[in-house]
Design a protein around this motif. Structure first.
Motif, PDB file in Angstrom:
ATOM      1  N   GLU A  56     -28.722 -53.945  78.480  1.00 20.99           N
ATOM      2  CA  GLU A  56     -27.264 -54.139  78.499  1.00 20.99           C
ATOM      3  C   GLU A  56     -26.918 -52.659  77.582  1.00 20.99           C
ATOM      4  OE1 GLU A  56     -25.247 -56.333  79.523  1.00 20.99           O
ATOM      5  OE2 GLU A  56     -26.665 -57.796  80.200  1.00 20.99           O
ATOM      6  N   SER A  84     -24.149 -57.905  82.300  1.00 18.77           N
ATOM      7  CA  SER A  84     -23.789 -58.969  82.201  1.00 18.77           C
ATOM      8  C   SER A  84     -22.442 -59.292  81.989  1.00 18.77           C
ATOM      9  CB  SER A  84     -24.783 -60.019  81.357  1.00 18.77           C
ATOM     10  OG  SER A  84     -25.996 -59.935  81.963  1.00 18.77           O
ATOM     11  N   ILE A 104     -23.362 -64.085  83.271  1.00 19.16           N
ATOM     12  CA  ILE A 104     -24.310 -63.980  84.468  1.00 19.16           C
ATOM     13  C   ILE A 104     -24.304 -62.380  84.647  1.00 19.16           C
ATOM     14  CG2 ILE A 104     -22.609 -64.318  86.385  1.00 19.16           C
ATOM     15  CD1 ILE A 104     -26.127 -65.937  86.106  1.00 19.16           C
ATOM     16  N   VAL A 105     -25.382 -62.029  85.591  1.00 24.93           N
ATOM     17  CA  VAL A 105     -25.631 -60.590  85.808  1.00 24.93           C
ATOM     18  C   VAL A 105     -24.396 -60.181  86.770  1.00 24.93           C
ATOM     19  CG1 VAL A 105     -27.836 -60.654  85.598  1.00 24.93           C
ATOM     20  CG2 VAL A 105     -27.008 -61.661  87.820  1.00 24.93           C
ATOM     21  N   TRP A 153     -17.474 -58.455  78.703  1.00 18.23           N
ATOM     22  CA  TRP A 153     -18.841 -57.771  78.962  1.00 18.23           C
ATOM     23  C   TRP A 153     -19.665 -57.963  78.008  1.00 18.23           C
ATOM     24  CZ3 TRP A 153     -19.469 -57.081  84.403  1.00 18.23           C
ATOM     25  CH2 TRP A 153     -18.234 -56.946  85.187  1.00 18.23           C
TER      26      TRP A 153
END
Length: 343
Positions: A108, A115, A191-192, A210
């Motif tokens: 990330e 995500s 979620i991705v 995000w």
């Protein structure tokens, strides 16, 4: 003389056939457990481009719908390698001496797709339009101790609420999470991006933030069993080399940025999209799938190096939340022999 020459030729052919057969049998067969997410793409790229074959490795894939079963598959010997996000289950298994982390997976990282935090249409309409408004809402995740659990914990820490303020809903599988959000049975999920953006684009959910804006970290890893790392270190090393080439191709295809931080795509992107589409969104038309894949390309370190400090921090979070045994140490499961560490 003719008979002698014939015999020599026959022997040469027989020996050559034995050598060829031996070479064909020399490939090490391994099974790899993963999810069919964009974050697994380096594996698919390495396979389709022949990088595993170049290392005399014959790969078979096993696909799962959640992260923790991937770690269980490697522990049980049903798979030789796994690639997925860190979870409490992973850390507990690794702490018992079952698993070894040998390279990194996705990160990330600000400036790259990551995500997304989603709110259902009903919750959004009622004012749930920012992560700071999580209290008194429900949240879908696969399992207690999953990466989804951890991500919400990171958002909570930065946004000023606690996990006790949120109603956690373990639904076991990602498809169940998506279905619950779309039908307003839960208020939110994380979620991705290759799933989040199409949901938002279709009007089925709303992106309200995000994860990378709240926490940057190494989200997952390539790992193998402790037995493989100890007894088949040569196979592990060759597998990692092939995986690194897949990561390099992925980075070249999806992670280039211009001076303003916007994605730059080229010929390598087109080639790589065709490969990834065989595994990710393979039931969708290419033009639609390609958009989702590009939108879902999370950051990878180009050499698949390990961020040991980040892994330590995640382990501590799981331990602090009583999801991982306090005795587990990073030294129990990170094997530094195969890739260099970032720190």
């Amino acid at each position: 003389m003719k008979v002698t020459k014939f015999l020599k030729s026959a022997v040469a052919l027989a020996v050559g056939g034995m050598v060829a057969t031996g070479a064909a049998q020399a490939a090490d067969k391994v099974t790899v457990a993963s999810l069919t997410f964009v974050s697994s793409s380096p594996l698919f790229i390495a396979y389709e481009n022949g990088y595993f074959k170049d290392q005399d490795i014959d790969v078979e894939f096993k696909f799962f719908n959640a992260a923790q079963p991937v770690a269980v598959a490697v522990t049980a010997g049903d798979a030789d390698f796994g690639v997925t996000a860190f979870t409490g289950g992973f850390f507990n298994l690794a702490g018992k001496g079952a698993l070894k982390v040998v390279a990194s997976q996705f990160f990330e990282k600000k400036g790259y797709d990551g995500s997304a935090i989603l709110a259902s249409n009903d919750a959004f309409a009622k004012g749930f339009d920012a992560p700071e408004k999580f209290p008194n809402h429900s949240y879908a995740m696969s399992q207690v101790g999953s990466s989804f659990h951890f991500m919400l914990g990171q958002v909570a820490q930065k946004a000023g609420f606690t996990l006790k303020d949120v109603s956690l809903k373990p639904l076991q599988k990602v498809p169940n999470m998506i279905a619950a959000l779309k039908t307003n049975q839960v208020d939110s999920m994380i979620i991705v991006p290759h799933i989040a953006k199409p949901l938002a684009g279709a009007g089925a959910a709303n992106i309200i933030g995000w994860v990378a804006d709240y926490a940057e970290y190494q989200g997952g890893a390539l790992f193998t069993s402790t037995d493989n790392a100890a007894e088949k270190s040569d196979v592990v090393q060759r597998f990692v080399k092939a995986y690194q080439k897949g990561v390099a191709d992925y980075s070249e295809a999806f992670l280039k940025r211009d001076a303003e931080g916007k994605p730059v795509y080229g010929a390598k992107t087109d080639e790589t999209l065709k490969i990834v589409h065989k595994y990710v969104y393979k039931d969708r038309p290419a033009e639609k799938a390609y958009v989702s894949i590009k939108n879902g390309a999370l950051y990878f370190d180009p050499q698949a190096r390990l961020d040991v400090d980040s892994i330590k921090s995640q382990l501590k979070w799981f331990q602090d939340n009583k999801l991982v045994d306090a005795k587990v140490s990073i030294d129990d499961f990170v094997d530094p022999r195969f890739v260099p560490s970032m720190n």
